[in-house]
Design a protein around this motif. Structure first.
Motif, mmCIF file in Angstrom:
data_model
loop_
_atom_site.group_PDB
_atom_site.id
_atom_site.type_symbol
_atom_site.label_atom_id
_atom_site.label_comp_id
_atom_site.label_asym_id
_atom_site.label_seq_id
_atom_site.Cartn_x
_atom_site.Cartn_y
_atom_site.Cartn_z
ATOM 1 N N GLU A 139 3.913 81.412 48.398
ATOM 2 C CA GLU A 139 4.647 80.129 47.598
ATOM 3 C C GLU A 139 6.701 80.137 47.796
ATOM 4 O O GLU A 139 6.382 80.737 49.083
ATOM 5 N N GLY A 140 7.140 79.141 47.762
ATOM 6 C CA GLY A 140 8.606 78.529 47.807
ATOM 7 C C GLY A 140 9.569 79.236 47.256
ATOM 8 O O GLY A 140 9.347 81.012 46.991
ATOM 9 N N ARG A 141 10.505 78.212 46.387
ATOM 10 C CA ARG A 141 11.673 79.060 45.946
ATOM 11 C C ARG A 141 10.835 79.270 45.009
ATOM 12 O O ARG A 141 11.047 80.091 43.620
ATOM 13 N N SER A 142 9.348 78.822 44.185
ATOM 14 C CA SER A 142 8.827 78.663 43.206
ATOM 15 C C SER A 142 7.293 78.600 43.361
ATOM 16 O O SER A 142 6.539 79.440 44.707
ATOM 17 N N LYS A 189 -15.499 73.895 62.538
ATOM 18 C CA LYS A 189 -13.540 73.790 61.882
ATOM 19 C C LYS A 189 -13.636 75.346 63.391
ATOM 20 O O LYS A 189 -13.637 76.556 63.788
ATOM 21 N N LYS A 190 -11.956 74.755 63.574
ATOM 22 C CA LYS A 190 -11.322 76.419 64.098
ATOM 23 C C LYS A 190 -11.019 77.387 63.685
ATOM 24 O O LYS A 190 -10.934 77.969 62.240
ATOM 25 N N LYS A 191 -11.400 78.686 64.569
ATOM 26 C CA LYS A 191 -11.854 79.692 63.559
ATOM 27 C C LYS A 191 -10.457 80.245 63.282
ATOM 28 O O LYS A 191 -10.280 81.322 65.091
ATOM 29 N N GLN A 192 -9.292 79.638 63.205
ATOM 30 C CA GLN A 192 -8.054 80.169 63.017
ATOM 31 C C GLN A 192 -7.380 79.827 61.280
ATOM 32 O O GLN A 192 -8.030 79.479 60.636
ATOM 33 N N LEU A 193 -6.855 80.966 61.363
ATOM 34 C CA LEU A 193 -5.566 80.881 59.812
ATOM 35 C C LEU A 193 -3.934 79.830 60.298
ATOM 36 O O LEU A 193 -3.434 80.821 61.691
ATOM 37 N N VAL A 194 -3.997 78.909 59.915
ATOM 38 C CA VAL A 194 -3.118 78.439 60.093
ATOM 39 C C VAL A 194 -1.454 78.070 58.710
ATOM 40 O O VAL A 194 -2.942 77.973 57.531
ATOM 41 N N TRP A 195 -0.709 77.951 59.181
ATOM 42 C CA TRP A 195 -0.183 77.967 58.220
ATOM 43 C C TRP A 195 1.260 76.863 58.574
ATOM 44 O O TRP A 195 1.387 77.297 59.777
ATOM 45 N N ARG A 196 2.215 76.508 58.589
ATOM 46 C CA ARG A 196 3.256 75.523 59.161
ATOM 47 C C ARG A 196 3.839 75.608 57.589
ATOM 48 O O ARG A 196 3.720 75.019 56.207
ATOM 49 N N GLY A 197 5.937 76.061 57.500
ATOM 50 C CA GLY A 197 6.636 75.896 57.160
ATOM 51 C C GLY A 197 7.852 76.565 56.828
ATOM 52 O O GLY A 197 8.264 76.822 58.225
ATOM 53 N N SER A 198 8.855 76.918 56.397
ATOM 54 C CA SER A 198 10.057 76.974 56.697
ATOM 55 C C SER A 198 9.717 77.989 55.906
ATOM 56 O O SER A 198 9.641 78.998 54.789
ATOM 57 N N LEU A 199 11.035 79.170 56.965
ATOM 58 C CA LEU A 199 11.274 81.104 56.021
ATOM 59 C C LEU A 199 11.979 81.111 55.146
ATOM 60 O O LEU A 199 12.130 82.023 53.997
ATOM 61 N N ALA A 200 12.491 79.851 55.405
ATOM 62 C CA ALA A 200 14.542 79.785 53.936
ATOM 63 C C ALA A 200 14.387 79.425 52.592
ATOM 64 O O ALA A 200 14.694 80.342 51.485
ATOM 65 N N THR A 201 12.393 78.766 51.576
ATOM 66 C CA THR A 201 12.854 78.813 50.869
ATOM 67 C C THR A 201 12.377 80.558 50.185
ATOM 68 O O THR A 201 12.361 79.771 49.088
ATOM 69 N N ASN A 202 11.809 81.127 50.611
ATOM 70 C CA ASN A 202 10.948 82.533 50.384
ATOM 71 C C ASN A 202 10.048 83.360 51.573
ATOM 72 O O ASN A 202 9.741 83.653 51.616
ATOM 73 N N PRO A 203 11.858 83.783 52.226
ATOM 74 C CA PRO A 203 11.995 84.621 53.689
ATOM 75 C C PRO A 203 11.530 86.292 52.882
ATOM 76 O O PRO A 203 10.468 86.159 53.992
ATOM 77 N N GLY A 204 11.467 86.784 52.007
ATOM 78 C CA GLY A 204 10.397 87.725 51.358
ATOM 79 C C GLY A 204 9.036 87.589 51.744
ATOM 80 O O GLY A 204 8.190 88.784 52.549
ATOM 81 N N ILE A 205 8.491 87.024 51.541
ATOM 82 C CA ILE A 205 6.780 86.889 51.256
ATOM 83 C C ILE A 205 5.943 86.369 52.512
ATOM 84 O O ILE A 205 6.024 86.369 53.345
ATOM 85 N N ARG A 206 7.054 85.442 53.292
ATOM 86 C CA ARG A 206 6.204 84.075 54.856
ATOM 87 C C ARG A 206 6.819 85.213 55.660
ATOM 88 O O ARG A 206 6.343 84.837 57.118
ATOM 89 N N SER A 207 7.639 85.655 55.557
ATOM 90 C CA SER A 207 8.197 86.545 56.528
ATOM 91 C C SER A 207 7.231 87.518 57.383
ATOM 92 O O SER A 207 6.690 88.397 58.272
#
Length: 444
Positions: A313-316, A250-268
């Motif tokens: 997590e997002g909004r919840s 498998k690709k030796k990478q950490l993958v994530w796709r998503g929006s920052l808007a739903t939980n900017p404090g964590i996702r940023s």
């Protein structure tokens, strides 16, 4: 030798008292949506009858003690017996059992239920003899598909169960929003996620167990098939076998796709910690930009081609969590605030670890990813534990249906009333309070 016959004076007094008491009850309970015609208080005999049914169910199906849950055979079985459910998923019911224990001393009344208004995106329903009826629905365009998906999943869990007519009758309200507001003193509501402090919220399976069209995720059982094909291989239409992807390939990478808007404090913070790292494939998606979606959206099963999967997590709660845990990959998550039904089976350390937990600010993310890359045998063990625990047990469709029925029973165990399906209005007319789910589905 014989009891003295009461005088007519005492009989008259008793009659007057009875009339006054009856009038008080009639007028006192004709509040809150004509409540008197909509519920019956439970009696000790009714409660013991319900308990006897549960005991009968609990000892059915597993007669010789040799049965064990096998995902290949039982994973799609929505009609497992109660005993099979408990044997297969001992960690699944922690949250709903907790909710029931909190209400043992102050049972839920009809007035409690009525105190919660059915707001946008909420559904009020009755289960009577295993049949689902919709009493009230406040549609909200954004979550309309969630309502249909949730009701379809609940209905499936009911009709698949051989003893459905013996399930207790309940009346309940659920929300299709990401979370339920839980002000102190409010009545119970079912929701997809909850925090530890949300005492009036009862946890239910989320809509994705049916399908999630808004993010281009189809039926849950089909997504699981595509995920398993990547990890375990599959036989193609022409009869040839396509091998699965070995963990070390498998690709030796950490993958994530998503929006920052739903939980900017964590996702940023995830973005900041992963910035400029060779092992990071972390990108923000603008769901309002079709071009951005086309270039950056990653089909959920293709996440499994990566060795490491970031979960936030997002909004919840984040609906993608259960899909990621179906992969033979290492899920990496910050400490979770919002609970889901399967979370009691999460293990973050030791030989049974099935995911990795990092700090809320993701400051230790680089160190932990580097460690896993340098120790592939440990990473592979964690990924295999995730498959064994979640894909092949706690996140199977069978587990979801077991959870629904346990929720129905536990919720019923703390209701002090039996809902009435047919109500008599003030003009004496009898009318059904709810629409059968099958009919409602064709109308919505």
């Amino acid at each position: 030798m014989f009891a003295q016959r009461p005088s007519s004076r005492f009989l008259a007094t008793g009659a007057i008292i009875s009339i006054v008491a009856f009038t008080f009850l009639l007028l006192g309970t004709r509040r809150s949506r004509d409540a008197a015609s909509r519920y019956i208080l439970k009696t000790p005999s009714a409660a013991s009858q319900s308990q006897s049914h549960c005991e009968l169910d609990a000892h059915a199906a597993v007669s010789n003690g040799s049965w064990e849950f096998t995902a290949a055979r039982d994973g799609l079985n929505h009609g497992l017996s109660d005993e099979q459910c408990r044997m297969a998923f001992p960690k699944l019911f922690v949250e709903v059992d907790k909710s029931a224990s909190l209400k043992q001393e102050a049972r839920i009344t009809y007035q409690d239920l009525n105190s919660r208004e059915v707001e946008d995106g909420m559904v009020r329903a009755i289960i009577d003899k295993g049949q689902l009826y919709i009493v009230e629905y406040a549609p909200m365009p954004v979550t309309a598909s969630r309502a249909r998906a949730t009701l379809n999943s609940l209905h499936r869990a009911l009709v698949a169960y051989p003893g459905r007519d013996r399930l207790p009758s309940i009346e309940f309200i659920f929300t299709t929003e990401d979370f339920a507001n839980d002000p102190i003193g409010k009545s119970p509501v079912w929701a997809y996620s909850k925090r530890d402090t949300d005492d009036s919220v009862w946890l239910m399976p989320d809509f994705g167990y049916w399908a999630w069209p808004e993010v281009q995720i189809g039926p849950y059982h089909e997504v699981r098939r595509r995920i398993a094909a990547i990890d375990d291989g599959e036989t193609s239409e022409d009869g040839s076998y396509v091998p699965g992807l070995r963990f070390q390939d498998k690709k030796k990478q950490l993958v994530w796709r998503g929006s920052l808007a739903t939980n900017p404090g964590i996702r940023s913070k995830l973005l900041k910690s992963a910035q400029s790292r060779s092992w990071a494939s972390v990108r923000v998606i603008d769901w309002d930009d079709e071009n951005d979606i086309r270039f950056n959206l990653l089909p959920i099963e293709d996440h499994c081609r990566y060795m490491f999967l970031a979960h936030t997590e997002g909004r919840s709660f984040s609906g993608r969590g259960k899909y990621l845990l179906n992969c033979r990959s290492v899920v990496i998550s910050h400490p979770l605030t919002w609970r889901e039904a399967h979370h009691a089976a999460l293990v973050s350390s030791g030989p049974d670890a099935n995911y990795i937990e990092v700090d809320n600010d993701f400051a230790d993310l680089p160190r932990k990813v580097d460690f896993l890359i340098d120790n592939p045998q440990i990473a592979e063990r964690i990924a295999a534990n995730a498959v064994r625990t979640f894909r092949d047990r706690y996140l199977t469709p069978a587990a979801e249906s077991c959870y629904w029925r346990h929720l129905v029973r536990q919720y019923a165990s703390v209701l002090d009333f039996e809902p009435v399906l047919f109500a008599t209005s003030r003009d004496g007319k009898v009318a059904p309070r709810g629409v059968p789910f099958e009919t409602w589905l064709l109308m919505n």
